[in-house]
Design a protein around this motif. Structure first.
Motif, PDB file in Angstrom:
ATOM      1  N   LEU A 257       0.837  -1.211   0.000  1.00 28.79           N
ATOM      2  CA  LEU A 257       0.000   0.000   0.000  1.00 28.79           C
ATOM      3  C   LEU A 257       0.866   1.253   0.000  1.00 28.79           C
ATOM      4  O   LEU A 257       0.596   2.222  -0.723  1.00 28.79           O
ATOM      5  CB  LEU A 257      -0.917   0.009   1.228  1.00 28.79           C
ATOM      6  N   SER A 258       1.911   1.227   0.801  1.00 28.29           N
ATOM      7  CA  SER A 258       2.817   2.374   0.897  1.00 28.29           C
ATOM      8  C   SER A 258       3.519   2.629  -0.428  1.00 28.29           C
ATOM      9  O   SER A 258       3.652   3.781  -0.869  1.00 28.29           O
ATOM     10  CB  SER A 258       3.837   2.132   2.009  1.00 28.29           C
ATOM     11  N   HIS A 260       2.503   2.056  -3.361  1.00 29.01           N
ATOM     12  CA  HIS A 260       1.607   2.603  -4.385  1.00 29.01           C
ATOM     13  C   HIS A 260       0.902   3.882  -3.912  1.00 29.01           C
ATOM     14  O   HIS A 260      -0.076   4.339  -4.519  1.00 29.01           O
ATOM     15  CB  HIS A 260       0.565   1.562  -4.778  1.00 29.01           C
ATOM     16  N   GLY A 261       1.381   4.439  -2.803  1.00 31.13           N
ATOM     17  CA  GLY A 261       0.845   5.711  -2.330  1.00 31.13           C
ATOM     18  C   GLY A 261      -0.557   5.622  -1.748  1.00 31.13           C
ATOM     19  O   GLY A 261      -1.271   6.624  -1.677  1.00 31.13           O
ATOM     20  N   LYS A 262      -0.954   4.430  -1.309  1.00 28.51           N
ATOM     21  CA  LYS A 262      -2.306   4.243  -0.781  1.00 28.51           C
ATOM     22  C   LYS A 262      -2.345   4.059   0.730  1.00 28.51           C
ATOM     23  O   LYS A 262      -3.426   3.835   1.294  1.00 28.51           O
ATOM     24  CB  LYS A 262      -2.970   3.040  -1.456  1.00 28.51           C
ATOM     25  N   LEU A 263      -1.200   4.140   1.370  1.00 28.84           N
ATOM     26  CA  LEU A 263      -1.181   4.019   2.828  1.00 28.84           C
ATOM     27  C   LEU A 263      -1.287   5.422   3.426  1.00 28.84           C
ATOM     28  O   LEU A 263      -0.358   6.232   3.327  1.00 28.84           O
ATOM     29  CB  LEU A 263       0.096   3.336   3.311  1.00 28.84           C
ATOM     30  N   ASN A 264      -2.396   5.706   4.045  1.00 29.08           N
ATOM     31  CA  ASN A 264      -2.634   7.023   4.635  1.00 29.08           C
ATOM     32  C   ASN A 264      -3.520   6.858   5.871  1.00 29.08           C
ATOM     33  O   ASN A 264      -3.873   5.735   6.261  1.00 29.08           O
ATOM     34  CB  ASN A 264      -3.270   7.957   3.617  1.00 29.08           C
ATOM     35  N   ALA A 267      -6.815   4.873   5.456  1.00 25.20           N
ATOM     36  CA  ALA A 267      -6.591   3.425   5.386  1.00 25.20           C
ATOM     37  C   ALA A 267      -6.385   2.846   6.777  1.00 25.20           C
ATOM     38  O   ALA A 267      -6.923   1.788   7.126  1.00 25.20           O
ATOM     39  CB  ALA A 267      -5.376   3.132   4.498  1.00 25.20           C
TER      40      ALA A 267
END
Length: 372
Positions: A257-258, A260-264, A267
């Motif tokens: 996730l991190s 691909h820039g989707k860990l926030n 999430a």
């Protein structure tokens, strides 16, 4: 001493219909009863007949007459501690719907039998039950009757009353209420007469905040028992997590996730709300630039404040922090008081202090890994 002539005078006052005369007669007869000692059974019965007759008359006015309510409340206070007080009078005062009148005798009078108290517990208001719950001595059959009404305030009063004996069935009701009442859970946990198995049950379902408070409040003779039960509960939870959580898989998933820039934060909030423990730990570790080896111990600690450190470093909003705190438990949530306290601590915690402490934990974790 009360004579038939005085009784006749009281009857005449009642027949006269004057509220003032009724109140004067009530005070005079009460004072006369209190001024002497060693009455015979017949004399006490005579006093009881006269006083009860007066009370019945005054009660009709007491609904709208403040002075009548005050007079009856004063009488209740005066008779509450008298061992020879007429039983019928005490029972009538105890049954009065006005709590200021009933409370003195409910709280103190020894003339109320267990049967009287059970009947009152089954029929009267929460305030009446609270007054009974404060009596210096209560048997299990009485506390069972009080607890069956399921008033949390009554449970708290009974649990904090060392003179109130409680049965296992009574405690079962209290333990159910304590699941959502941390203060009640703590007071119950330090009760000397709480059966060992029920103490373990309480600690098994208690939040870590409650466990910590219980340990700090534990009397010397219960300290070891409570500590052992907490340790057993904690170990059990730890083994359950080890058996059902795959941190390696969670680590890989969060890393992807991190990448691909989707860990926030959204999430992480989703993981916490869904009680995905391993993913929550891994995501918090990543967002705080820490490690699972650092985050997992603080998530399993008996304290709540450790979790706040990586949350502050990650810059999380309180909604997310609260969800993370709750995600530590398989079911339920933190108590309202513990959550409010944690929120205050989080508000006071600075990013600088949080980063300093988290860095210290990381160094300590690294050193511990080297020694293995």
């Amino acid at each position: 001493m009360l004579t038939r002539s005085i009784a006749d005078e009281v009857e005449a006052a009642i027949q006269a219909g004057s509220a003032e005369k009724h109140l004067d007669a009530l005070r005079q007869v009460t004072d006369l009863f209190l001024s002497a000692d060693g009455y015979s059974g017949e004399q006490i019965e005579l006093f009881g007949d006269v006083l009860e007759r007066l009370i019945r008359t005054i009660e009709l006015r007491a609904l709208a007459d403040v002075s009548a309510r005050i007079a009856l409340a004063e009488m209740s206070t005066q008779l509450a501690s008298i061992k020879q007080a007429p039983k019928a009078v005490i029972r009538r005062l105890a049954n009065n719907d006005e709590i200021t009148i009933a409370r003195p005798v409910l709280t103190e009078s020894a003339r109320l039998s267990a049967e009287d108290l059970i009947e009152l517990a089954e029929t009267k208001s929460e305030q009446h039950l609270l007054a009974i719950s404060g009596r210096w001595w209560l048997t299990e059959i009485v506390t069972d009757a009080l607890l069956k009404r399921h008033y949390p305030s009554v449970s708290r009063r009974l649990v904090s009353n060392p003179g109130a004996r409680m049965s296992a069935s009574g405690y079962a009701i209290v333990l159910k209420q304590a699941e959502s009442d941390p203060d009640l859970a703590v007071e119950t946990g330090i009760r000397v007469d709480l059966p060992v198995e029920q103490r373990r049950q309480l600690l098994q379902s208690a939040t870590e905040a409650v466990r910590t408070r219980l340990l700090s409040r534990a009397p010397p003779h219960l300290f070891e028992e409570i500590r052992s039960a907490i340790a057993a509960a904690s170990v059990g939870a730890s083994r359950e997590m080890s058996r059902t959580r795959d941190f390696s898989a969670a680590r890989r998933f969060v890393a992807a996730l991190s990448k691909h820039g989707k860990l926030n934060e959204p999430a992480l909030l989703a993981f916490a709300k869904e009680r995905k423990y391993a993913e929550t730990v891994a995501a918090l570790a990543e967002l705080s630039a820490s490690s699972i080896e650092v985050i997992r111990p603080v998530m399993q600690s008996l304290r709540d404040d450790g979790v706040l450190i990586p949350c502050r470093v990650a810059g999380l909003n309180w909604e997310t922090v609260a969800a993370i705190l709750d995600s530590r438990f398989a079911a339920g949530s933190m108590g309202r008081h513990e959550l409010a306290k944690a929120r205050e601590q989080y508000a006071r915690l600075t990013v600088e202090n949080a980063r300093r402490l988290l860095k210290f934990w990381q160094v300590r974790a690294a050193d511990a890994a080297k020694t293995k």
